[in-house]
Design a protein around this motif. Sequence first.
Motif, PDB file in Angstrom:
ATOM      1  N   VAL A 208       0.839  -1.206   0.000  1.00  0.00           N
ATOM      2  CA  VAL A 208       0.000   0.000   0.000  1.00  0.00           C
ATOM      3  C   VAL A 208       0.871   1.252   0.000  1.00  0.00           C
ATOM      4  N   ALA A 209       1.953   1.225   0.798  1.00  0.00           N
ATOM      5  CA  ALA A 209       2.851   2.386   0.840  1.00  0.00           C
ATOM      6  C   ALA A 209       3.476   2.645  -0.527  1.00  0.00           C
ATOM      7  N   ALA A 210       3.862   1.584  -1.221  1.00  0.00           N
ATOM      8  CA  ALA A 210       4.477   1.755  -2.543  1.00  0.00           C
ATOM      9  C   ALA A 210       3.485   2.363  -3.530  1.00  0.00           C
ATOM     10  N   ILE A 211       2.233   1.907  -3.477  1.00  0.00           N
ATOM     11  CA  ILE A 211       1.203   2.480  -4.354  1.00  0.00           C
ATOM     12  C   ILE A 211       1.001   3.951  -4.032  1.00  0.00           C
ATOM     13  N   ALA A 212       0.873   4.261  -2.743  1.00  0.00           N
ATOM     14  CA  ALA A 212       0.641   5.648  -2.332  1.00  0.00           C
ATOM     15  C   ALA A 212       1.807   6.542  -2.724  1.00  0.00           C
ATOM     16  N   ASP A 213       3.038   6.069  -2.565  1.00  0.00           N
ATOM     17  CA  ASP A 213       4.201   6.877  -2.952  1.00  0.00           C
ATOM     18  C   ASP A 213       4.199   7.161  -4.450  1.00  0.00           C
ATOM     19  N   ARG A 214       3.822   6.153  -5.237  1.00  0.00           N
ATOM     20  CA  ARG A 214       3.764   6.366  -6.690  1.00  0.00           C
ATOM     21  C   ARG A 214       2.687   7.387  -7.030  1.00  0.00           C
ATOM     22  N   LEU A 215       1.529   7.300  -6.378  1.00  0.00           N
ATOM     23  CA  LEU A 215       0.449   8.246  -6.661  1.00  0.00           C
ATOM     24  C   LEU A 215       0.816   9.655  -6.194  1.00  0.00           C
ATOM     25  N   ALA A 216       1.509   9.756  -5.063  1.00  0.00           N
ATOM     26  CA  ALA A 216       1.900  11.066  -4.553  1.00  0.00           C
ATOM     27  C   ALA A 216       2.846  11.785  -5.507  1.00  0.00           C
ATOM     28  N   ALA A 217       3.594  11.019  -6.282  1.00  0.00           N
ATOM     29  CA  ALA A 217       4.497  11.635  -7.265  1.00  0.00           C
ATOM     30  C   ALA A 217       3.740  12.298  -8.408  1.00  0.00           C
ATOM     31  N   GLU A 315      -2.421  11.938   3.748  1.00  0.00           N
ATOM     32  CA  GLU A 315      -1.991  11.163   2.583  1.00  0.00           C
ATOM     33  C   GLU A 315      -0.520  10.768   2.640  1.00  0.00           C
ATOM     34  N   ASP A 316       0.264  11.479   3.442  1.00  0.00           N
ATOM     35  CA  ASP A 316       1.691  11.170   3.515  1.00  0.00           C
ATOM     36  C   ASP A 316       2.057  10.337   4.739  1.00  0.00           C
ATOM     37  N   ARG A 317       1.075   9.903   5.511  1.00  0.00           N
ATOM     38  CA  ARG A 317       1.360   9.057   6.669  1.00  0.00           C
ATOM     39  C   ARG A 317       1.509   7.602   6.238  1.00  0.00           C
TER      40      ARG A 317
END
Length: 430
Positions: A208-217, A315-317
Amino acid sequence: MNPVEYPLPGAWVREFTVTVPLDWWSAPGGESIELFVREFSDPERRHEDLPLLTYLQGGPGGANPRPAPVGGWLAEALRRYRVVMVDQRGTGRSTPLDGTAIAAFPDARAAADHLLRFRADSLVRDLEHVRTHCYDGRRWATLGQSFGGWITLTYLSHAPEALTACYVCGGIPGTPPDPEEVYRRTFDRVAGKTADFYRRYPQDVAAVAAIADRLAAGGVTLPDGSPLSVRRFQTLGGDLGFGAGHQRLHWLVGEAIRPDGRLADAFLETALVRTSNAGNPLFWTLQESIYGDGANGPFRWAAQRERERRPQFAEDRRPLLFTSEMTFPWMFEEIRALRPFAPAMAELAEQRVWSPLYDPARLAANDVPLAAAVYADDVFVDAGLQRDTLTRVGNTHTWVTNEYEHDGITDGRVFRRLREMVRDQGGERR
């Protein structure tokens, strides 16, 4: 009505449409809309004079189920009843209400006033029209799922004489209705569901963290061209409120990122389907409006305000927390099917006075048998608020269980248990 009839495996189906006023109060002789009615009966008993049961669909803004196959609560109900399903106004094969229709209004206030005609009090008037004009005014029982419980209490407040019994699954609203209290509890429960998800599948913390990091980019778009943001991804947590939801979310996030680091097309397609609301735009549009009752507004995006008080949902937690059945203003910017509703939603957020839904005195004096399944772990409808309301409604019978999630109604045993509770206390009203 010109009904159409045909067989399905396990049921005989009869379908027809009826015309009702758009506005039952201010302009009953004005603009009209159509309601689509689908009736199910046991094929071998379709000519019998069976008791009537009408199903109150969850939502808000949900069309009735299209069973394939006929099973669960419906198969159980067909042992005794003729089951009537009315697609709620604006949904299914009733006159639709979508972004194209709402964009045609001259201004935001006119669009908001139109949306106010799609609340539970209008739905009850629609049902009463169908009952009196299509079924000779015969009393019927109701079975309400989720938001169907909101309709149930509105029905008991406005037309209890129409009802023989009411059955509700995971859908007794808190009264007096207060969305701020609802979301204070809801955010706690969805945080707990997220923690449970990570306990079951610890490898998904990193996925989930990897998906969120990609989306945050940034720069990730869905197949319809709309953006996939972290906050939109977080709404997939709504699945955690259903029986198999943890597994569905696990399979989705576990296969989201390809070996080359790109988000898989299959993941993006599934994310679009689960978050676009193209088939049910009224769900998020009416989500907070269902709590409006008299002068208890304005709500001013109650869920968003509660989220802003909780930095753990940022969103960044990490680990990232999911959200659930909560309406946020950004949805009407990012989700393509919801964008036309944005001006009307701004008006509804400031709505101070709503049409009255519940009559506390009438509910207290209620003599219609009401049997309710309250799911102890329900992430959407707080069990404590449900039980509190039921203490103020007469002739209630409550079953609290942790055996099911919010979709427990899919098991025919749930409806059977509710019917037995009413039967053992004297049965339905004649």
